[in-house]
Design an enzyme around this catalytic site. Structure first.
Site, mmCIF file in Angstrom:
data_model
loop_
_atom_site.group_PDB
_atom_site.id
_atom_site.type_symbol
_atom_site.label_atom_id
_atom_site.label_comp_id
_atom_site.label_asym_id
_atom_site.label_seq_id
_atom_site.Cartn_x
_atom_site.Cartn_y
_atom_site.Cartn_z
ATOM 1 N N PRO A 203 0.799 -1.227 0.000
ATOM 2 C CA PRO A 203 0.000 0.000 0.000
ATOM 3 C C PRO A 203 0.834 1.280 0.000
ATOM 4 O O PRO A 203 0.349 2.322 -0.409
ATOM 5 C CB PRO A 203 -0.820 -0.112 1.296
ATOM 6 C CG PRO A 203 -0.170 -1.152 2.119
ATOM 7 C CD PRO A 203 0.586 -2.047 1.203
ATOM 8 N N ASP A 567 19.840 -18.990 23.131
ATOM 9 C CA ASP A 567 20.657 -18.033 22.382
ATOM 10 C C ASP A 567 20.156 -16.610 22.568
ATOM 11 O O ASP A 567 20.926 -15.681 22.739
ATOM 12 C CB ASP A 567 20.676 -18.383 20.893
ATOM 13 C CG ASP A 567 19.278 -18.473 20.293
ATOM 14 O OD1 ASP A 567 18.312 -18.743 21.048
ATOM 15 O OD2 ASP A 567 19.132 -18.286 19.069
ATOM 16 N N ARG A 571 13.508 -13.016 19.459
ATOM 17 C CA ARG A 571 12.997 -13.386 18.137
ATOM 18 C C ARG A 571 12.481 -14.824 18.160
ATOM 19 O O ARG A 571 12.475 -15.473 19.218
ATOM 20 C CB ARG A 571 14.074 -13.193 17.075
ATOM 21 C CG ARG A 571 15.237 -14.136 17.198
ATOM 22 C CD ARG A 571 16.206 -13.941 16.031
ATOM 23 N NE ARG A 571 17.343 -14.807 16.153
ATOM 24 C CZ ARG A 571 18.598 -14.414 16.021
ATOM 25 N NH1 ARG A 571 18.893 -13.153 15.779
ATOM 26 N NH2 ARG A 571 19.577 -15.284 16.124
ATOM 27 N N ASP A 572 12.058 -15.300 17.010
ATOM 28 C CA ASP A 572 11.439 -16.629 16.958
ATOM 29 C C ASP A 572 12.500 -17.726 16.974
ATOM 30 O O ASP A 572 12.581 -18.544 16.077
ATOM 31 C CB ASP A 572 10.571 -16.746 15.698
ATOM 32 C CG ASP A 572 11.345 -16.412 14.437
ATOM 33 O OD1 ASP A 572 12.441 -15.826 14.535
ATOM 34 O OD2 ASP A 572 10.863 -16.744 13.340
ATOM 35 N N GLU A 573 13.316 -17.711 18.011
ATOM 36 C CA GLU A 573 14.376 -18.717 18.113
ATOM 37 C C GLU A 573 14.409 -19.263 19.543
ATOM 38 O O GLU A 573 13.837 -20.292 19.814
ATOM 39 C CB GLU A 573 15.717 -18.114 17.693
ATOM 40 C CG GLU A 573 16.697 -19.174 17.280
ATOM 41 C CD GLU A 573 17.608 -18.752 16.130
ATOM 42 O OE1 GLU A 573 18.395 -19.576 15.730
ATOM 43 O OE2 GLU A 573 17.524 -17.613 15.654
ATOM 44 N N ASP A 580 26.607 -21.613 21.753
ATOM 45 C CA ASP A 580 26.480 -20.455 22.633
ATOM 46 C C ASP A 580 26.714 -20.876 24.082
ATOM 47 O O ASP A 580 27.423 -20.209 24.849
ATOM 48 C CB ASP A 580 25.081 -19.828 22.499
ATOM 49 C CG ASP A 580 24.702 -19.525 21.058
ATOM 50 O OD1 ASP A 580 24.980 -20.365 20.190
ATOM 51 O OD2 ASP A 580 24.110 -18.470 20.797
ATOM 52 N N TRP A 632 29.853 -26.479 18.343
ATOM 53 C CA TRP A 632 28.479 -26.637 18.840
ATOM 54 C C TRP A 632 28.334 -28.038 19.455
ATOM 55 O O TRP A 632 27.949 -28.183 20.604
ATOM 56 C CB TRP A 632 27.469 -26.412 17.706
ATOM 57 C CG TRP A 632 27.109 -24.965 17.555
ATOM 58 C CD1 TRP A 632 25.921 -24.396 17.878
ATOM 59 C CD2 TRP A 632 27.933 -23.886 17.079
ATOM 60 N NE1 TRP A 632 25.954 -23.035 17.642
ATOM 61 C CE2 TRP A 632 27.172 -22.702 17.150
ATOM 62 C CE3 TRP A 632 29.241 -23.796 16.613
ATOM 63 C CZ2 TRP A 632 27.675 -21.458 16.763
ATOM 64 C CZ3 TRP A 632 29.740 -22.561 16.221
ATOM 65 C CH2 TRP A 632 28.967 -21.415 16.302
ATOM 66 N N GLU A 837 24.194 -9.611 19.748
ATOM 67 C CA GLU A 837 24.555 -10.809 18.991
ATOM 68 C C GLU A 837 25.732 -10.546 18.055
ATOM 69 O O GLU A 837 26.599 -11.383 17.885
ATOM 70 C CB GLU A 837 23.338 -11.245 18.149
ATOM 71 C CG GLU A 837 23.590 -12.434 17.243
ATOM 72 C CD GLU A 837 22.343 -12.876 16.507
ATOM 73 O OE1 GLU A 837 21.445 -12.025 16.295
ATOM 74 O OE2 GLU A 837 22.253 -14.056 16.145
ATOM 75 N N HIS A 858 22.172 -11.485 23.254
ATOM 76 C CA HIS A 858 22.802 -12.771 22.993
ATOM 77 C C HIS A 858 24.046 -12.796 23.881
ATOM 78 O O HIS A 858 24.888 -11.929 23.750
ATOM 79 C CB HIS A 858 23.279 -12.778 21.541
ATOM 80 C CG HIS A 858 22.632 -13.769 20.653
ATOM 81 N ND1 HIS A 858 21.343 -13.650 20.236
ATOM 82 C CD2 HIS A 858 23.118 -14.884 20.051
ATOM 83 C CE1 HIS A 858 21.052 -14.649 19.408
ATOM 84 N NE2 HIS A 858 22.115 -15.429 19.288
HETATM 85 C C1 BGC Z 1 21.580 -18.442 16.847
HETATM 86 C C2 BGC Z 1 22.961 -18.554 17.364
HETATM 87 C C3 BGC Z 1 23.443 -19.927 17.019
HETATM 88 C C4 BGC Z 1 23.504 -19.951 15.524
HETATM 89 C C5 BGC Z 1 24.174 -21.076 14.870
HETATM 90 C C6 BGC Z 1 21.654 -18.507 15.361
HETATM 91 O O1 BGC Z 1 20.497 -18.264 14.709
HETATM 92 O O2 BGC Z 1 20.935 -17.309 17.300
HETATM 93 O O3 BGC Z 1 23.259 -18.013 18.531
HETATM 94 O O4 BGC Z 1 24.568 -20.374 17.635
HETATM 95 O O5 BGC Z 1 22.254 -19.681 14.943
HETATM 96 O O6 BGC Z 1 25.061 -20.494 14.082
#
Ligand code: BGC
Length: 984
Positions: A203, A567, A571-573, A580, A632, A837, A858
């Protein structure tokens, strides 16, 4: 802030010693499995810890006696009918394994301990403590899992969009996108990214837009909103959070009542109108496919003879709501509740009230609740007395019983998520008409408590954000698919107070809209939540920027340790990202007692390991990725090892050894000639480094070596020498391969990045003669970058300790005190109140980074916290659990003083140093029953004094050696004040 229990105990203990007790020690702060008086544990050989305090130097425990009794009376009479350890000659005071009668379900254990001081004189008994056993066998549970049946509406009715408007501000252009959205739904798309591509129209190309949707589902109407580029999530099922209840009669007075309770989802439970416990978001998140944790409460005081009622709210949470990276209904479709109330009457008879098909359910005023979406509450739908006896439940539905017997029930062994503190807003502004934005002054995690007064039916919308746009409106693009909108509909009967129960947001700013009159400043209170791990560390120094950095690290930890180490919170995580967790764990152990928190999470980690041995990327494992990623995956080895080192916890090594071994074997079989040049899963490298790409196979090989080394050490600790030798040999072989492939004769490492050098130094991968050369290359790279770092998540955790250990503390300090981009203080300089982050989350030149990945909370890059405590404060373990301590502060001209406190498992360790001209004062506190090696900086050994006297005459101080510009002493417990002359 809550007052730290340990501190209270210590103060009381010292008063106690000096005023009453003639013995030199007081025994206190009793813990079982790291917790104070835990209820319902399932460890049948629990470990007991205490600390001793003394006001004389060089105090040691020479023996202890533990009594465990089945009643306070017996304990009081000195009868350990469950266990009397007798006098045990030992200086161990932490994690003593219970060795009494076998413990059975529901058993109550009351205990105390006394200790003998260094002269063999016995002290008084400690205050009493207790633990109780949980339900150890599946057969102990007679409760059934129940789920609600919505009392209104038809869940089979299709979702219909009544009106969808894509608009550019309240008065801007708008487009009707109802038909487009309905067609998305027909194709099964319930998560819709708000942009031109999905909606087919824009719009106003110059404005930030918003999608508003009114829908109907399951016989109810609802509203949802999302900003441009966020994901609008439409309900997959419309059932509101249900009320569940059961009324019951108790015939006679109750002596004791214990509630065992949990959910697949989240619950809150009340008895007779009163909340049970103060847990939030219970039960803690696990891989529900493998296990569910239950909680135990003593509810004796809530019951009465006659009519009683138990009521619960049951929400989706991690089980069936939205979780990170697009997961929805990941573990199951409908939440379920399980409760078993066990009542013992005064006359000895027992009774159980359990969840079963006699329970009733009804929709609650919580119309929906979800971590990512937020919570909607219509206060007009409240049912008075829903959790009390005497309610007419005629219109309530029967619940459904469902079979979940395959799920393993285990006790919750960690501090729960709780409300930690409250924040009052600093300002409220109205940058756009009708939207009042509150600034809480701190990026926080939790919810807002709303206090308003408005006519019935007024819908108040709370939208959350971490940052503001230049025009003062909320910056919400970085929330991605987490709309984070709470809504409250007023009932209109005066002042109304409400806070969401089953969601949380990461935010500093909250916008209130929907009110016609401007809200007052006190309409909003920030409720900070987090896993309630006891605070153990404080650091302060002469540079206010570093103090802010430390504050940012602590806030990052508080907000991201929510049930699991996540993390980010906004957000949607919000997932248990393994990398981390691994880079930050050492810092975390200084800030708080996280031993129980990790004891629980490491089980989730093992649960997520693939049959082949690859550790997952996130734990609980909700990703479909193959895992096995360097750094990781190595979390599965590094975290147990760190807990061992920081708390002396051998059991954690024992418990996780099989998984650690499997991971190392996995890496070996997924490498070529011990180089990890294949099968590294999603492979994130030195994530978010700055123009410095470290070869990923090099990172993989370095971590392979490091994990192998830690595994070898673990085997040795656990008395498995043959295995230890085997993995030591493997470590040596990987090092050889690493050096051959990546390291040149002049110490240059392939990639020539700071990450590569820092890892190689810190993981002890280089031959002795190459260490100084590699350290020199690292220093030169930092210098060439204008004293800036270039490391991402992985390299950054090694950087400062590696430089300092290699004798380059000046360079380490230079990096730490740098405030131009990229650096830790860059974000501090620009007003950060948590760790970002990315190094460049926001810059004056470019503004915000890519909203696709730009969290402002983060903790990973805050792994330098370990350096503040361990190097500037100089407090490090010389042996596991700080039984022997290294005090080795790094003093440089950037600071004139630093003060560091750390409550170790053996008690408080503290340093405070101050420089005036060339004179250094170093105060040290060493807890009783430990010894410390203290390195006193200073060029002239002869100038050193202790408490105003020549150090030679100081009590409990023994000269060990001179080392570079330090004099090294061994000291016993006590308070010391050294002075020396340093070079300036
Ligand atoms: C997260 C990180 C995580 C990474 C992997 C991201 O989306 O927020 O903290 O370790 O993905 O690379």
């Amino acid at each position: 802030m809550r007052i730290d229990r340990l501190k209270q105990v210590l103060i009381l203990g010292m008063v106690f010693i000096s005023s009453i007790c003639s013995a030199a020690v007081a025994t206190q702060y009793l813990r079982c499995e790291y917790l104070n008086d835990p209820l319902g544990i399932d460890a049948t050989r629990p470990r007991l810890s205490w600390i001793i305090t003394s006001n004389r130097r060089g105090e040691m425990q020479t023996a202890y006696q533990i009594l465990v009794a089945s009643s306070p009376k017996l304990l009081n009479e000195g009868q350990g009918d469950l266990w009397d350890s007798g006098k045990v000659s030992s200086d161990e005071s932490s994690q003593i394994t219970y060795a009494g009668d076998p413990l059975i379900s529901r058993e109550s254990c009351f205990w105390k301990v006394r200790t003998w001081d260094r002269d063999g004189k016995v002290g008084d008994w400690s205050p009493d403590a207790q633990w109780t056993m949980g339900l150890l066998q599946p057969a102990d549970w007679s409760a059934k899992w129940i789920e609600s049946v919505p009392s209104t509406g038809d869940t089979n009715a299709p979702l219909i969009i009544r009106q969808a408007t894509y608009e550019a501000g309240a008065e801007g252009q708008s487009a009707d996108v109802t038909a487009v959205l309905n067609s998305h739904i027909k194709q099964g798309r319930l998560n819709v990214v708000v942009n031109r591509e999905t909606l087919g129209v824009d719009p106003d190309t110059n404005a930030v837009k918003r999608l508003r949707v009114e829908y109907e589902y399951g016989g109810r109407t609802g509203k949802k909103e999302a900003d441009e580029n966020q994901t609008l999530m439409l309900p997959g099922h419309s059932a509101p959070v249900p009320y569940l209840r059961k009324s019951f009669e108790l015939e006679s007075p109750v002596q004791r009542a214990v509630l065992y309770v949990t959910a697949l989802g989240l619950y809150e439970v009340n008895i007779n109108g009163q909340r049970v416990g103060d847990h939030l978001l219970a039960p803690d998140w696990t891989d529900y496919r493998m296990r569910v944790r239950y909680q135990t409460f003593d509810v004796t005081g809530l019951l009465k003879t006659g009519g009683n009622a138990m009521g619960a709210l049951l929400a989706d949470g991690w089980f069936s709501g939205h979780i990170g990276n697009g997961g929805y209904e990941f573990f199951g479709k409908e939440p379920a509740f399980l409760a078993q109330l066990e009542v013992t009457y005064v006359d000895g008879r027992t009774e159980r009230i359990v969840t079963d098909d006699t329970w009733k359910s009804h929709d609650s005023p919580i119309l929906s609740s979800d971590f990512m979406l937020g919570e909607d509450y219509d206060s007009r739908l409240e049912i008075k007395g829903w959790d009390q006896p005497g309610l007419d439940a005629g219109k309530w539905s029967a619940v459904m019983v469902r079979d979940e017997s395959s799920r393993q029930l285990e006790s919750q062994v960690m501090p729960p998520v709780r409300e930690i503190c409250e924040l009052n807003p600093k300002t409220v502004k109205e940058p756009k008409p009708g939207g009042w934005i509150y600034d809480l002054g701190q990026n926080m995690v939790g919810v807002v408590r709303l206090k308003v007064s408005a006519p019935a039916g007024t819908r108040i919308i709370l939208r959350h954000a971490e940052m503001l746009n230049p025009d003062g409106t909320l910056y919400r693009r970085n929330l991605r698919g987490a709309p984070s909108i709470d809504q409250y509909v007023c009932k209109g009967d005066g002042v109304e107070i409400w806070q969401p129960r089953f969601t949380f947001h990461g935010f500093r700013y909250v916008e209130i809209s929907g009110l016609t009159n401007p809200p007052t400043l006190d309409a909003v209170t920030g409720i900070v939540i987090g896993s309630d791990t006891p605070r153990t560390g404080e650091f302060a120094c002469s540079d206010a920027r570093i103090n802010q950095l430390q504050s940012n690290i602590q806030w990052g930890q508080r907000g991201n340790y929510i049930s699991v180490p996540t993390d980010c919170p906004q957000r949607d995580e919000r997932l248990g990202w393994m990398g981390d967790a691994e880079v930050f764990i050492c810092t975390a152990t200084y800030n708080a007692d996280v031993a129980a928190f990790f004891t629980k999470w490491l089980v989730d980690v093992d649960d997520g390991q693939s049959p082949a041995g690859a550790f997952s990327n996130v734990s609980p494992n909700t990703s479909r990725d193959v895992g096995g990623v360097p750094a990781w995956g190595d979390s599965g080895v590094i975290c147990p090892w760190t807990i061992y080192e920081m708390y002396g916890d051998q059991r954690i090594l024992e418990q996780h050894l099989p998984a650690m071994r499997k991971w190392v074997d996995y890496m070996q079989s997924h490498s070529d000639g011990l180089i990890r040049d294949k099968d590294r899963g999603e492979d994130f490298g030195d994530w978010l480094s700055i123009n410095a790409d470290t070869p990923k196979d090099l990172i993989g090989t370095a971590y392979f070596a490091y994990s192998t080394h830690l595994l070898a050490k673990s085997c040795r600790v656990l008395g498995r020498p043959a295995e230890a030798d085997k993995y030591d040999q493997l470590f040596a072989d990987i090092k050889t391969a690493f050096n051959k492939r990546y390291v040149a004769a002049d110490g240059r490492i392939q990639g020539n990045t700071q990450c590569a050098y820092a890892m190689a130094l810190q993981f002890e991968l280089l031959p002795e003669d190459l260490r100084p050369k590699a350290a020199q290359h690292l220093k030169e790279d930092i210098k060439a970058k204008g004293n800036h770092l270039s490391t991402g998540f992985v390299g950054v955790s090694c950087l400062l300790p590696a430089l300092t250990q290699a004798g380059k503390a000046d360079t380490a300090y230079g990096l730490l005190f740098q405030d131009t981009f990229p650096s830790w203080l860059f974000s501090v300089k620009h007003g950060a109140t948590t760790i970002w982050e990315r190094w460049d989350g926001w810059t004056p030149e470019r503004g915000f980074q890519d909203p696709g990945m730009n969290s402002f909370n983060h903790y990973s890059l805050g792994s330098c916290g370990e350096y503040l405590f361990g190097y500037i404060g100089g407090i490090r373990p010389a042996s596991p659990g700080f039984k022997t301590i290294l005090i080795d502060p790094v003093i440089r001209h950037d600071l004139t003083w630093a003060s560091t406190d750390f409550d170790s498992i053996h008690g408080k360790i503290a340093t405070a140093w101050k420089v005036r001209g060339k004179r250094l004062t170093l105060e040290v506190v060493v807890p009783a029953n430990t010894t410390a090696t203290v390195c006193v900086p200073g060029w002239n050994q002869a100038s050193i004094t202790e408490s105003g006297k020549s150090v030679e005459n100081a009590e409990a101080v023994k000269f060990l050696r001179r080392e570079n510009d330090k004099t090294v002493f061994e000291v016993g417990s006590g308070n010391y004040k050294f002075t020396s002359e340093i070079r300036r």
